[in-house]
Design a protein around this motif. Structure first.
Motif, short mmCIF file in Angstrom:
data_model
loop_
_atom_site.label_atom_id
_atom_site.label_comp_id
_atom_site.label_asym_id
_atom_site.label_seq_id
_atom_site.Cartn_x
_atom_site.Cartn_y
_atom_site.Cartn_z
N ALA A 483 0.81 -1.22 0.00
CA ALA A 483 0.00 0.00 0.00
C ALA A 483 0.84 1.27 0.00
O ALA A 483 0.48 2.27 -0.63
N GLU A 484 1.98 1.25 0.70
CA GLU A 484 2.77 2.46 0.89
C GLU A 484 4.02 2.53 0.02
O GLU A 484 4.66 3.58 -0.05
N GLY A 485 4.39 1.43 -0.61
CA GLY A 485 5.56 1.44 -1.47
C GLY A 485 6.73 0.69 -0.86
O GLY A 485 6.83 0.52 0.36
N LYS A 486 7.63 0.25 -1.71
CA LYS A 486 8.80 -0.51 -1.28
C LYS A 486 9.67 0.32 -0.34
O LYS A 486 9.94 1.49 -0.59
N GLY A 487 10.10 -0.31 0.75
CA GLY A 487 10.95 0.37 1.72
C GLY A 487 10.20 1.22 2.71
O GLY A 487 10.82 1.95 3.49
N ALA A 488 8.87 1.13 2.69
CA ALA A 488 8.07 1.95 3.61
C ALA A 488 8.36 1.57 5.06
O ALA A 488 8.40 2.43 5.94
N VAL A 489 8.55 0.28 5.31
CA VAL A 489 8.90 -0.20 6.65
C VAL A 489 9.99 -1.26 6.52
O VAL A 489 10.02 -2.01 5.53
N PRO A 490 10.91 -1.32 7.46
CA PRO A 490 11.95 -2.37 7.40
C PRO A 490 11.36 -3.74 7.70
O PRO A 490 10.38 -3.86 8.44
#
Length: 610
Positions: A483-490
């Protein structure tokens, strides 16, 4: 004495006396079978028929040759009588002599001979007395060890209640012979297995290294089984024992001397290759194996089943695991990796209510899967002052506060945590939701986190007890990234949540103490572990204040989702509306939401409802 008489009675009534010449060349099992057949007929004498021909008994006893046909085979009698041997044994028992050595020939021979016929079970004795008188052994001590050992076995079978033994000379000679045979067998075993042969002074011990490991496996398995349930933490230990068997050769325990023990330790100290990655095993992994080896050798040394003893200088074996250049850590690896507030904000936003409960609980209470997975409803004290307030706890508490108090798994150290309002709201929602799913009331001693079938979500007896937590967490992070894009959270594991609060507290001494209390570290009290007086010296009030401060630190996360029960995904919200309205048919919900039923099932699964 009654046991002796019972033994003697059975022995006496089973005696069959035969001409010694008949026994020459006959296998023992043939003689035994024929003797039992004779005893079965209870015929004291075998002779000719009235007509002088051969009757059925004579034909049946052809194995005894002429002795069987001319009446040479006899039995002791129909009623037991004391024999010189039995009377001698009775006297030894009366005198309190134990064990009882082989009897004198003067008592033995009259008891196993009838005229010139011998009890078929002692036929080997006739050869000792068949030659000239000066060649006969004068005493029982003059027998060879072979004859003495055979006599010991015969008497043990005849009088099993008597603790028979041989003279020390016979014992030493017998042991010396069998030790030599055993050594030759060990040398042969080592040769065919291409192993180094044992030294001449190696002790003779039954069993092998792998046999001992299998016994130790059962010992450790029993250790980790409490009240019939296996503690999942024991799987790691059992896995190491399997590794010992899979990666190290089997050797007789008699060959497990100082050098071979050193070789076993060196194998793990030198960091062998990981069979999957082909790189060296980690230092921690090998150190764990070295520690389990130490426990194994202590157990083996004290085990009744194996006669192995630790060799001299065993304690001098170095157990420090080798350090490799690749072990050097980067400066970036020193800091503990955790989620930032922005990361937590995104995860909390996309989480379903059941997932938010786990997320918030772990942030709130410094819990991991093992801790939250073992929380029971009776561990919760909702909407009340702290239970220790009346016992002297100095903290401004009222009826709007809620608490969790429990003993940390394995260590039994007590822990207390102030629950945030959002944590309480989600907990109360989960309680009602779970009762609706299970269609029954929840018991105080039941765990808070159960599956739809009522099973514990944290499976203590499983090798991977927290699999359900890990899988659900991985799906949640994937949904956030999608939903937020690659790398949004580790991509950090679920256990990271346990470290968030303690890491935020920092390393300053006083704050580090609070982190230790939050993690329920310390030494358990031997008395009642939940009494305030045993833990009154801990900074509980400071911990609870720090929890409030940490909740304030996470305020952006709560501001973004004011109501923790509101689902961010519009489709999921629509599906949940139908579900909460009582619709349980997935196909009906899919039709109303204009999506495939598989999508509905996945959304319900994300919400913990499928």
């Amino acid at each position: 004495m009654r046991e002796l008489w019972n033994d003697h009675q059975q022995f006496f009534l089973s005696q069959v006396f035969v001409d010694p010449e008949v026994l020459i060349g006959l296998p023992e099992f043939v003689v035994e079978v024929e003797a039992q057949r004779l005893l079965g007929r209870q015929t004291p004498h075998l002779g000719s028929t009235a007509e002088g021909g051969r009757g059925p008994e004579e034909r049946a006893w052809s194995a005894f040759g002429s002795s069987g046909r001319n009446g040479g085979v006899t039995v002791a009698g129909r009623e037991a009588q004391w024999s010189p041997l039995a009377l001698w044994v009775a006297e030894q028992i009366r005198l309190g002599i134990r064990p009882i050595t082989l009897p004198p020939l003067t008592e033995l021979l009259p008891s196993i001979y009838r005229s010139k016929h011998v009890d078929y079970r002692f036929g080997f004795f006739t050869q000792l007395f068949s030659g000239p008188r000066d060649s006969h052994p004068p005493t029982i001590d003059d027998l060879s060890w072979q004859d003495a050992f055979k006599l010991l076995n015969r008497l043990t079978a005849a009088y099993p209640s008597v603790p028979w033994t041989m003279s020390q000379q016979h014992i030493d000679d017998t042991a010396r012979f069998h030790e030599q045979v055993a050594r030759e067998a060990i040398v042969t075993t080592a040769k065919v297995r291409s192993q180094k042969p044992p030294t001449k002074n190696s002790p003779l011990i039954p069993g092998t290294f792998h046999e001992a490991l299998r016994e130790y496996y059962q010992h450790r398995k029993a250790y980790f089984t409490k009240a019939g349930e296996f503690d999942g933490s024991g799987h790691h230990m059992l896995g190491m024992i399997d590794n010992f068997q899979n990666r190290q050769p089997d050797v007789p325990l008699a060959m497990l001397d100082f050098t071979r023990c050193l070789e076993i330790y060196d194998f793990w100290k030198n960091r062998p290759l990981n069979l999957r990655t082909k790189g060296p095993l980690s230092k921690k992994h090998c150190a764990s194996h070295v520690g389990e080896l130490r426990r194994f050798f202590i157990w083996l040394h004290t085990s009744d089943k194996f006669a192995w003893r630790r060799p001299e200088d065993f304690d001098l074996i170095e157990t420090k695991v080798k350090r490799l250049p690749s072990d050097r850590r980067s400066i970036q690896d020193i800091d503990l990796k955790t989620f930032s507030v922005e990361h937590l904000k995104l995860i909390y936003k996309h989480a379903m209510p059941a997932q938010r409960l786990k997320l918030l609980w772990c942030l709130n209470c410094s819990h991991g899967a093992a801790e939250i997975g073992r929380v029971e409803w009776e561990d919760l004290f909702l909407n009340q002052r702290h239970p220790w307030t009346s016992e002297g706890l100095k903290f401004d508490s009222d009826d709007d506060d809620s608490w969790c108090g429990l003993l940390r798994p394995k260590t039994d150290v007590v822990g207390w945590w102030l629950l945030w309002p959002e944590t309480v709201q989600l907990t109360e929602w989960w309680n009602a939701e779970l009762q609706q799913r299970l269609k029954r009331e929840l018991k105080p001693a039941e765990r808070m986190l159960l599956t739809n079938t009522g099973a514990n979500l944290y499976r203590d007896s499983s090798r991977n007890a927290q699999t359900s937590f890990s899988n659900e967490w991985r799906r949640l992070l994937s949904r956030v990234v999608k939903a937020e894009g690659k790398g949004a959270v580790p991509s950090l594991p679920f256990g990271t949540l346990r470290d968030q609060f303690s890491n935020w507290l920092g390393s300053e001494q006083n704050r580090a103490v609070l982190a230790s209390v939050a993690l329920a570290h310390g030494i358990p009290h031997k008395g009642d572990k939940l009494l305030f007086k045993h833990y009154s010296n801990r900074p509980w009030a400071h911990l609870f204040e720090a929890q409030k401060d940490y909740r304030q630190h996470l305020q952006p996360m709560f501001d973004d989702v004011p109501d923790p029960l509101v689902i961010h995904d519009p489709l999921t919200s629509k599906i949940m509306d139908h579900w909460n309205a009582g619709t349980r048919d997935v196909r009906v919900i899919a039709k109303e939401c204009e999506v495939h039923s598989t999508t509905v099932r996945q959304k319900l699964k994300d919400c913990g409802l499928a």
